[in-house]
Enzyme design. Structure first.
Site, PDB file in Angstrom:
ATOM      1  N   ASP A  18       0.640  -0.865  -0.141  1.00 20.22           N
ATOM      2  CA  ASP A  18       0.017   0.088   0.348  1.00 20.22           C
ATOM      3  C   ASP A  18       0.851   1.258  -0.197  1.00 20.22           C
ATOM      4  O   ASP A  18       0.613   2.240  -0.962  1.00 20.22           O
ATOM      5  CB  ASP A  18      -1.075   0.194   1.151  1.00 20.22           C
ATOM      6  CG  ASP A  18      -1.254  -1.623   1.166  1.00 20.22           C
ATOM      7  OD1 ASP A  18      -2.334  -1.443   0.277  1.00 20.22           O
ATOM      8  OD2 ASP A  18      -1.089  -2.664   2.474  1.00 20.22           O
ATOM      9  N   GLU A 256       1.857  -6.571  -5.030  1.00 22.83           N
ATOM     10  CA  GLU A 256       1.138  -5.852  -6.701  1.00 22.83           C
ATOM     11  C   GLU A 256       2.312  -5.100  -6.504  1.00 22.83           C
ATOM     12  O   GLU A 256       3.121  -5.691  -8.344  1.00 22.83           O
ATOM     13  CB  GLU A 256       0.234  -5.084  -6.138  1.00 22.83           C
ATOM     14  CG  GLU A 256      -0.623  -4.286  -7.177  1.00 22.83           C
ATOM     15  CD  GLU A 256      -1.250  -3.377  -6.881  1.00 22.83           C
ATOM     16  OE1 GLU A 256      -1.457  -2.549  -6.754  1.00 22.83           O
ATOM     17  OE2 GLU A 256      -1.930  -4.217  -6.991  1.00 22.83           O
TER      18      GLU A 256
HETATM   19  O1  TRH Z   1       4.018  -6.068   0.348  1.00 23.19           O
HETATM   20  P1  TRH Z   1       3.586  -6.813  -0.735  1.00 23.19           P
HETATM   21  O2  TRH Z   1       3.465  -8.017  -0.511  1.00 23.19           O
HETATM   22  O3  TRH Z   1       2.675  -5.660  -0.879  1.00 23.19           O
HETATM   23  C1  TRH Z   1       1.142  -6.768  -0.549  1.00 23.19           C
HETATM   24  C2  TRH Z   1       0.538  -6.525  -2.559  1.00 23.19           C
HETATM   25  O4  TRH Z   1       0.655  -4.881  -2.672  1.00 23.19           O
HETATM   26  C3  TRH Z   1      -0.880  -6.968  -1.941  1.00 23.19           C
HETATM   27  O5  TRH Z   1      -1.491  -6.393  -3.643  1.00 23.19           O
HETATM   28  C4  TRH Z   1      -1.615  -6.125  -0.937  1.00 23.19           C
HETATM   29  O6  TRH Z   1      -3.514  -5.639  -1.548  1.00 23.19           O
HETATM   30  C5  TRH Z   1      -1.038  -6.145   0.194  1.00 23.19           C
HETATM   31  O7  TRH Z   1      -0.089  -5.280  -0.232  1.00 23.19           O
HETATM   32  C6  TRH Z   1      -1.774  -5.264   0.960  1.00 23.19           C
HETATM   33  O8  TRH Z   1       4.681  -6.334  -2.053  1.00 23.19           O
HETATM   34  P2  TRH Z   1       4.207  -5.902  -3.033  1.00 23.19           P
HETATM   35  O9  TRH Z   1       3.269  -4.760  -3.392  1.00 23.19           O
HETATM   36  O10 TRH Z   1       5.702  -5.897  -3.701  1.00 23.19           O
HETATM   37  O11 TRH Z   1       5.076  -4.200  -1.782  1.00 23.19           O
HETATM   38  C7  TRH Z   1       6.333  -4.176  -1.649  1.00 23.19           C
HETATM   39  C8  TRH Z   1       7.310  -3.141  -1.506  1.00 23.19           C
HETATM   40  O12 TRH Z   1       7.646  -2.949  -0.390  1.00 23.19           O
HETATM   41  C9  TRH Z   1       7.493  -2.176  -2.593  1.00 23.19           C
HETATM   42  O13 TRH Z   1       7.761  -0.736  -3.566  1.00 23.19           O
HETATM   43  C10 TRH Z   1       9.187  -2.482  -2.940  1.00 23.19           C
HETATM   44  C11 TRH Z   1       8.926  -2.055  -1.418  1.00 23.19           C
HETATM   45  N1  TRH Z   1      10.721  -2.680  -0.394  1.00 23.19           N
HETATM   46  C12 TRH Z   1      11.740  -1.982  -0.718  1.00 23.19           C
HETATM   47  O14 TRH Z   1      11.976  -1.056  -1.094  1.00 23.19           O
HETATM   48  N2  TRH Z   1      12.546  -2.997  -0.174  1.00 23.19           N
HETATM   49  C13 TRH Z   1      12.645  -3.886   0.441  1.00 23.19           C
HETATM   50  O15 TRH Z   1      13.707  -4.197   0.758  1.00 23.19           O
HETATM   51  C14 TRH Z   1      11.694  -4.881   0.137  1.00 23.19           C
HETATM   52  C15 TRH Z   1      11.547  -6.023   1.010  1.00 23.19           C
HETATM   53  C16 TRH Z   1      10.593  -3.720  -0.227  1.00 23.19           C
END
Ligand code: TRH
Length: 352
Positions: A18, A256
């Site tokens: 999010d 996502e």
């Molecule tokens: O963390 P997520 O599993 O988020 C999920 C999904 O968006 C899902 O659709 C939603 O409904 C739920 O949350 C509530 O996976 P996602 O979407 O890939 O988001 C991870 C974010 O974290 C992405 O912007 C990348 C960031 N990130 C970093 O910037 N640095 C890091 O070290 C890591 C591990 C992630």
């Protein structure tokens, strides 16, 4: 488009998606000359995700009652149906203006039908105002995907080998898997296969949080397991997260935002979709694989990786998927990005 003041609202439900999408979206607006107030109920993850911030994005706490004396904004954005209470709407947008409901990403066919549809508010203090659905998506009849204007140029400049020497402990040229997942039932078997003595060397970059906990539960804290080497990655900025995807041979992503970023990386990927209690994620995954024109072995690997119980993963070589993912990236690059499309939409709907 003139510089407008955007009020973007975001609720952190769980995980990082999010706020991850909320931040990238806000930054995308700022990069195109807009000013943003990002109202979020829990901004703590931005400390590592976006440590440098952005001068044109003010991160503001979304809690309790709205602050008094706010300058009125021009555009209201509700991310993922976070439902802004009327008091807040009236505080940040006292004049009715564009109000966007930025939805979840899906490749399902309803997206093109629902994209840009109006949703009038019929009752209560906001009666008479109209929200519009804005759906991200993979095809030209949707809102598209978040993509920075300088993405391709940064990718061209990227030095993969230097990045891996810096971030993958002891990397010596072996294939790299980037692991960002929840707790796939097939994870232990996948790790066991990679560490079997008859296997060639492989390196797994393990993302912090749930992925690291799941790997640690099976393998413990050690980093070398036969031919398999692990790097326990620290939380890093989104920019560095993206670079990890560009550097890897195969990206095991989730949710996502990381799926989108892995598509921009253009490397073989396997998606661990965010599981929904009603099982709706299965149709969502199938629609994505259809859009991707995924070959049968890529579909089977997805089925195993997203199964509720452990299943034998079929023999596969991610290198066989290189062309599929490269084609997907080309198709997406030919479409306008989400922020550009939204700016056009707002310019067309805003009162003149
Ligand atoms: O963390 P997520 O599993 O988020 C999920 C999904 O968006 C899902 O659709 C939603 O409904 C739920 O949350 C509530 O996976 P996602 O979407 O890939 O988001 C991870 C974010 O974290 C992405 O912007 C990348 C960031 N990130 C970093 O910037 N640095 C890091 O070290 C890591 C591990 C992630």
């Amino acid at each position: 488009m003139p510089s407008l003041l955007w009020d973007v609202f975001c609720t952190v439900v769980d995980n990082h998606g999010d706020i991850g999408v909320g931040w990238r979206f806000s930054q995308g607006l700022a990069a195109r000359g807009q000013r943003v107030r990002l109202w979020v109920d829990d901004a703590s993850a931005l400390a590592w995700m976006a440590p440098e911030g952005d001068p044109d994005v003010q991160v503001r706490p979304w809690q309790g009652m709205p602050p008094t004396g706010l300058a009125p904004g021009d555009v209201l954005v509700e991310t993922f149906g976070c439902d802004i209470p009327p008091d807040w709407v009236l505080a940040v947008a006292p004049r009715p203006g564009p109000w966007i409901n930025l939805e979840y990403l899906s490749a399902e066919s309803y997206v093109a039908r629902m994209h840009r549809l109006p949703s009038p508010v019929l009752n209560g203090p906001l009666a008479g105002r109209t929200k519009h659905f804005f759906y991200p998506g993979f095809t030209p009849d949707t809102g598209g995907l978040l993509r920075e204007t300088d993405l391709a140029a940064r990718q061209v400049r990227f030095d993969r080998s230097a990045w891996l020497h810096r971030h993958a402990d002891g990397w010596q040229g072996e294939p790299v898997h980037n692991l960002f997942c929840y707790e796939p039932a097939g994870l232990p078997a996948w790790l066991d296969r990679l560490r079997a003595p008859d296997q060639p060397p492989a390196h797994v970059l393990v993302a912090p949080g749930r992925a690291a906990a799941a790997v640690r539960q099976h393998l413990g804290p050690a980093t070398q397991h036969g031919p398999l080497r692990l790097t326990w990655r620290p939380p890093c900025s989104q920019a560095e997260f993206d670079e990890g995807l560009w550097a890897s041979d195969t990206n095991w992503v989730r949710g996502e935002d990381s799926l989108v970023r892995a598509l921009w990386a253009g490397r073989p990927l396997v998606w661990h979709i965010y599981p929904q209690h009603d099982g709706a994620h299965h149709a969502k995954l199938a629609a994505f694989l259809d859009w991707l024109d995924a070959p049968p072995d890529l579909r089977s690997v997805h089925r195993c990786w997203n199964a509720d119980t452990p299943q034998d993963m079929p023999a596969h070589d991610p290198m066989d998927w290189v062309a599929t993912l490269a084609r997907a990236r080309e198709r997406l690059l030919a479409q306008p990005d989400l922020v550009s499309q939204l700016l056009d939409f707002v310019a067309a709907t805003a009162p003149h």
